[in-house]
Design an enzyme around this catalytic site. Structure first.
Site, PDB file in Angstrom:
ATOM      1  CG  ASP A  67      -0.326  -0.526   2.494  1.00  0.00           C
ATOM      2  OD1 ASP A  67       0.914  -0.553   2.578  1.00  0.00           O
ATOM      3  OD2 ASP A  67      -1.067  -0.900   3.401  1.00  0.00           O
ATOM      4  CG  ASN A 135      -8.909  -1.550  12.347  1.00  0.00           C
ATOM      5  OD1 ASN A 135      -7.951  -2.170  11.880  1.00  0.00           O
ATOM      6  ND2 ASN A 135      -9.443  -0.518  11.724  1.00  0.00           N
ATOM      7  CG  HIS A 137      -5.877  -2.279   9.159  1.00  0.00           C
ATOM      8  ND1 HIS A 137      -5.990  -1.018   9.700  1.00  0.00           N
ATOM      9  CD2 HIS A 137      -4.536  -2.513   9.104  1.00  0.00           C
ATOM     10  CE1 HIS A 137      -4.794  -0.534   9.951  1.00  0.00           C
ATOM     11  NE2 HIS A 137      -3.895  -1.420   9.595  1.00  0.00           N
ATOM     12  CD  GLU A 142      -8.890   0.914   7.911  1.00  0.00           C
ATOM     13  OE1 GLU A 142      -8.969   0.116   8.864  1.00  0.00           O
ATOM     14  OE2 GLU A 142      -8.103   1.883   7.914  1.00  0.00           O
TER      15      GLU A 142
HETATM   16  C1  F6R Z   1       1.585  -1.516   6.139  1.00  0.00           C
HETATM   17  C2  F6R Z   1       0.226  -2.010   6.274  1.00  0.00           C
HETATM   18  C3  F6R Z   1      -0.547  -1.961   7.553  1.00  0.00           C
HETATM   19  C4  F6R Z   1       0.285  -2.327   8.782  1.00  0.00           C
HETATM   20  C5  F6R Z   1      -0.576  -2.283  10.049  1.00  0.00           C
HETATM   21  C6  F6R Z   1       0.259  -2.483  11.289  1.00  0.00           C
HETATM   22  O1  F6R Z   1       2.050  -1.659   4.808  1.00  0.00           O
HETATM   23  O2  F6R Z   1      -0.299  -2.439   5.305  1.00  0.00           O
HETATM   24  O3  F6R Z   1      -1.650  -2.826   7.463  1.00  0.00           O
HETATM   25  O4  F6R Z   1       0.825  -3.597   8.616  1.00  0.00           O
HETATM   26  O5  F6R Z   1      -1.234  -1.051  10.132  1.00  0.00           O
HETATM   27  O6  F6R Z   1       1.139  -1.399  11.431  1.00  0.00           O
HETATM   28  P1  F6R Z   1       2.343  -1.421  12.465  1.00  0.00           P
HETATM   29  O7  F6R Z   1       3.276  -2.484  12.016  1.00  0.00           O
HETATM   30  O8  F6R Z   1       2.974  -0.064  12.368  1.00  0.00           O
HETATM   31  O9  F6R Z   1       1.736  -1.719  13.802  1.00  0.00           O
END
Ligand code: F6R
Length: 241
Positions: A67, A135, A137, A142
């Site tokens: 992403d 959450n 995701h 989401e």
């Molecule tokens: C990042 C991504 C997000 C993260 C998630 C956890 O490319 O796609 O889904 O993996 O938000 O983020 P962290 O690792 O910062 O807790």
């Protein structure tokens, strides 16, 4: 789903590296699906150390990232392309031409999603690394995202904006939209490696491993994947032990 519980972040990163190293060793032309965020940084550090110490080469490896924030590109140090360069690509021998991520600055966002989906059709991930949001995701899919989704633009939820604001000077600077691979693109990977650490991920990890398979918890779709490994620390595993 295979579940590996490590004692802390460092051990989680060691075990994640073992899974990644096996893929690259067996296939020097592997397609690596990569993630940003704080969770995989320890894995990327180990990949860099191994490259420096043991000469593991990424010359013929290619990558696809999950992403990117809409509106940001390499000129912004908050962009995911910048993150990947500074945390991994600039420290291994990968050819930047073989690294792929959505173009956050694309003028035509729908066309950019289409381009990325076409690309993914030609680049099945040998391994897809994932973190998980508090959450549930994965990537920026989401809660409520259809399991059949492909690369699309999303409006970030308040909870994700708040979680991600720690990387920005203040919450107002967090972009409100992002490009993300869809759940179908993720499930298309041959192997999934999902990482989680910290107590704030415990509920999401419960939903991932033990909860119902439901679009309300996007990560729960991984229960349907034939080769998915979760590596998490004790704190994130608190509700599944
Ligand atoms: C990042 C991504 C997000 C993260 C998630 C956890 O490319 O796609 O889904 O993996 O938000 O983020 P962290 O690792 O910062 O807790």
């Amino acid at each position: 789903m295979k579940v590996i519980i490590a004692k802390d972040y460092e051990e989680m990163s060691d075990k994640a590296f073992d899974v990644m190293a096996e893929v690259v060793k067996n296939n020097p032309k592997a397609v690596l699906g990569l993630a940003t965020g704080s969770t995989p940084v320890g894995l990327y550090k180990r990949m860099i150390q191994d490259h420096e110490k043991n000469g593991t080469s990424y010359k013929n490896v290619s990558t696809v990232n999950l992403d990117e924030y809409a509106g940001l590109d390499y000129s912004s140090d908050q962009s995911y392309v910048y993150f990947m360069r500074t945390n991994l690509f600039d420290h291994i021998d990968i050819d930047l031409k073989n690294t792929n991520i959505e173009n956050g600055k694309a003028a035509d966002r729908a066309a950019e999603c289409e381009r990325y989906n076409k690309l993914l059709e030609t680049m099945k991930q040998d391994i897809q690394v994932l973190g998980i949001g508090s959450n549930g995701h994965i990537a920026f899919n989401e809660p409520g995202t259809p399991f059949g989704s492909v690369t699309h633009i999303v409006d970030l939820t308040e909870s994700t904006i708040k979680d991600n604001s720690r990387m920005f000077r203040n919450v107002d600077e967090v972009p409100r939209q992002a490009f993300t691979m869809g759940l179908k693109n993720i499930m298309n990977a041959k192997k999934i490696l999902i990482l989680a650490n910290g107590a704030n991920k415990a509920r999401a990890v419960y939903g991932l491993v033990r909860g119902d398979v439901t679009e309300a918890v996007p990560a729960s779709v991984l229960q349907l994947h034939p080769d998915c490994t979760l590596v998490c620390d004790e704190a994130a595993a608190a509700l599944i032990k």
